[in-house]
Design a protein around this motif. Structure first.
Motif, PDB file in Angstrom:
ATOM      1  N   ALA A 169      22.441   0.699  47.909  1.00 53.49           N
ATOM      2  CA  ALA A 169      21.358   1.630  47.620  1.00 53.49           C
ATOM      3  C   ALA A 169      20.888   2.254  48.927  1.00 53.49           C
ATOM      4  O   ALA A 169      21.261   1.813  50.021  1.00 53.49           O
ATOM      5  CB  ALA A 169      20.189   0.908  46.935  1.00 53.49           C
ATOM      6  N   SER A 170      20.054   3.279  48.818  1.00 50.02           N
ATOM      7  CA  SER A 170      19.427   3.846  50.001  1.00 50.02           C
ATOM      8  C   SER A 170      18.434   2.841  50.588  1.00 50.02           C
ATOM      9  O   SER A 170      17.936   1.951  49.886  1.00 50.02           O
ATOM     10  CB  SER A 170      18.686   5.134  49.632  1.00 50.02           C
ATOM     11  N   ASN A 172      33.265  13.286  41.447  1.00 51.66           N
ATOM     12  CA  ASN A 172      31.867  13.107  41.038  1.00 51.66           C
ATOM     13  C   ASN A 172      30.893  13.076  42.208  1.00 51.66           C
ATOM     14  O   ASN A 172      29.699  12.881  42.021  1.00 51.66           O
ATOM     15  CB  ASN A 172      31.707  11.833  40.197  1.00 51.66           C
ATOM     16  N   ALA A 212      27.056  12.102  36.789  1.00 46.17           N
ATOM     17  CA  ALA A 212      27.371  11.302  35.603  1.00 46.17           C
ATOM     18  C   ALA A 212      28.483  11.982  34.806  1.00 46.17           C
ATOM     19  O   ALA A 212      28.242  12.885  34.006  1.00 46.17           O
ATOM     20  CB  ALA A 212      26.134  11.121  34.736  1.00 46.17           C
ATOM     21  N   MET A 226      23.318   7.314  49.478  1.00 45.18           N
ATOM     22  CA  MET A 226      22.722   6.551  48.371  1.00 45.18           C
ATOM     23  C   MET A 226      23.516   5.258  48.159  1.00 45.18           C
ATOM     24  O   MET A 226      23.935   4.620  49.118  1.00 45.18           O
ATOM     25  CB  MET A 226      22.642   7.410  47.102  1.00 45.18           C
ATOM     26  N   GLY A 227      23.733   4.872  46.899  1.00 49.62           N
ATOM     27  CA  GLY A 227      24.566   3.722  46.612  1.00 49.62           C
ATOM     28  C   GLY A 227      26.031   4.129  46.558  1.00 49.62           C
ATOM     29  O   GLY A 227      26.357   5.292  46.284  1.00 49.62           O
ATOM     30  N   PHE A 279      28.489   3.944  44.512  1.00 50.18           N
ATOM     31  CA  PHE A 279      29.053   4.581  43.324  1.00 50.18           C
ATOM     32  C   PHE A 279      28.156   5.679  42.747  1.00 50.18           C
ATOM     33  O   PHE A 279      28.445   6.201  41.673  1.00 50.18           O
ATOM     34  CB  PHE A 279      29.334   3.528  42.246  1.00 50.18           C
ATOM     35  N   ASP A 280      27.094   6.026  43.435  1.00 43.85           N
ATOM     36  CA  ASP A 280      26.156   7.019  42.907  1.00 43.85           C
ATOM     37  C   ASP A 280      26.716   8.431  43.057  1.00 43.85           C
ATOM     38  O   ASP A 280      27.066   8.874  44.153  1.00 43.85           O
ATOM     39  CB  ASP A 280      24.816   6.924  43.638  1.00 43.85           C
ATOM     40  N   GLY A 281      26.796   9.149  41.935  1.00 40.22           N
ATOM     41  CA  GLY A 281      27.296  10.514  41.927  1.00 40.22           C
ATOM     42  C   GLY A 281      26.915  11.184  40.627  1.00 40.22           C
ATOM     43  O   GLY A 281      25.993  10.752  39.926  1.00 40.22           O
ATOM     44  N   ALA A 300      30.533  10.863  44.576  1.00 38.97           N
ATOM     45  CA  ALA A 300      30.135   9.538  45.071  1.00 38.97           C
ATOM     46  C   ALA A 300      30.913   9.183  46.341  1.00 38.97           C
ATOM     47  O   ALA A 300      32.047   9.621  46.549  1.00 38.97           O
ATOM     48  CB  ALA A 300      30.379   8.480  44.008  1.00 38.97           C
TER      49      ALA A 300
END
Length: 435
Positions: free
Chosen positions: A11-12, A103, A96, A89-90, A92-94, A105
């Motif tokens: 995460a951030s 995506n 949806a 960010m995290g 895998f965050d991208g 991420a």
């Protein structure tokens, strides 16, 4: 391809930027030529990367950039010995989507390039349980190479032993453990870290980070873990043709959000960049074909901008017969007024009717696709662009014609469409590439 690593986090706020800067300088000090990259749309971190290792850091974004452009940008590492890419960010965050490819991420970039992930885990408030986080990230995507972890914000030797024990039990490699240090933090403001150029003591900070990382992280093991997928070297695909031959570019603490890949590609295509400082009350070069005001923090300097008569006079004179464009903060500076966080209204250039307010804060954040209704300098009407939006200002008045049709990453229409009046254009949309 030059072997690399993706420095990422769950995460951030885990401290990965501090780790990244320390690693860049520590490797450079060890005689390793290291090429930095930044995953995702971020103006601020790449400037810190450059300060740490002396090489330009380029953004890599699998949502906004075509594959040929990504390959061309990563080919800039051909003369380096190691690539370090910082995630956003995290991991895998991208966007949806059902397809993890394209995506945006950090994991998508790491998978595409074959860079193993080093996860920076904040172990505050836990010990062996941190291993469950690492295990989940390692197994979430079987196609993603995972190298191991760096433990951050460790409270004591006992805390480190417990966290390492949990990692060992799950077979997760620990490259190092960083004790909690309140003095090794970078200050932040509403759009992220305070910019690199604003730190008078930045060099001292980076040296301290490097010494700390070199003491507590196994640099040799990290370098040995680096890898990459073999690719044919490629020249960077042009993100978009230069909007003019001679571009007067505002560059100072109020206007600093310009992507390195855009400027480098425009120069490579023969454009000349002519920097000037509105905060120093400098007028744009009178021989420029286009004035470009990038994003930044005009809201923190609104009083000085309102008093910059030479800048405004030169800008208005240019706009009489040549194009002017503003992105985000630059867009606000082209409007009638900017209301700061205290509710004080400051007169801006008045080339557009836009009135914006920071007294009524609301976050606007996300990827954008835009199709132009009017040209931006030499970027023609009808051109489809990709980019992003990130600001906290509220539009109070926007009487001019819309600049573009704008959609978010899910294809939903966005209300902030920019505006144009004659050859003056502006939007909250930050350009990354053409589709």
């Amino acid at each position: 391809m030059t072997p690399g690593l993706m420095i990422a986090a769950p995460a951030s706020g885990t401290g990965k930027t501090t780790v990244m800067l320390g690693l860049l300088r520590a490797f450079r000090d060890a005689g390793v030529a290291v090429q930095p990259f930044k995953s995702g749309p971020d103006y601020i971190d790449p400037a810190f990367h450059r300060a740490a290792c002396g090489r330009t850091s380029f953004n890599l974004d699998s949502w906004a950039m075509p594959g040929a452009m990504l390959d061309g940008l990563t080919a800039r590492s051909h003369d380096a010995e190691l690539v370090l890419a910082e995630g956003s960010m995290g991991l895998f965050d991208g966007v949806a989507t059902d397809d993890a490819s394209g995506n945006g991420a950090s994991a998508d970039i790491a998978r595409r390039m074959g860079w193993p992930v080093v996860l920076v885990i904040d172990v505050s408030g836990q010990a062996q349980s941190a291993a469950a986080t690492a295990l989940g990230f390692a197994r979430y995507d079987a196609a993603l190479p995972f190298a191991g972890v760096i433990l951050n914000r460790v409270a004591s030797p006992r805390h480190e032993r417990l966290a390492r024990h949990g990692m060992a039990a799950q077979g997760t490699r620990v490259f190092g453990a960083l004790t909690r240090r309140g003095d090794l933090q970078l200050p932040e403001r509403h759009l992220g870290l305070v910019q690199a150029a604003e730190h008078a003591d930045l060099e001292t900070r980076i040296r301290d980070y490097a010494a700390f990382l070199a003491e507590h992280v196994d640099l040799a093991a990290l370098r040995s873990a680096a890898a990459a997928i073999a690719r044919t070297p490629a020249a960077a695909a042009l993100p978009i043709a230069p909007p003019a031959q001679r571009i007067a570019l505002a560059q100072d603490a109020a206007f600093s959000f310009t992507y390195p890949h855009l400027l480098e590609s425009w120069r490579a295509a023969g454009a000349e960049i002519l920097p000037f400082s509105p905060l120093a009350d400098e007028a744009p070069d009178p021989t420029a074909d286009l004035v470009w005001l990038p994003g930044g923090y005009p809201e923190l300097h609104a009083g000085r901008l309102a008093a910059a008569d030479t800048f405004r006079t030169g800008l208005r004179r240019h706009a009489e017969d040549r194009p002017v464009h503003g992105e985000c903060g630059g867009y606000m500076a082209l409007g009638e007024a900017l209301i700061d966080a205290e509710g004080v209204s400051h007169h801006m250039a008045g080339l557009l009717g836009l009135v914006t307010s920071y007294a009524k804060r609301r976050m606007h954040l996300g990827y954008r696709r835009a199709t132009l209704h009017a040209p931006i300098g030499g970027i023609a009407t009808g051109t489809a662009l990709t980019g992003h939006e990130f600001h906290y200002s509220t539009i109070l008045e926007q009487p001019d014609a819309p600049l573009a049709e704008v959609f978010d990453a899910q294809g939903d229409p966005v209300a902030e469409v920019g505006s144009h009046r004659g050859g003056v254009t502006g939007s909250f949309f930050h350009l990354i590439a053409a589709q």
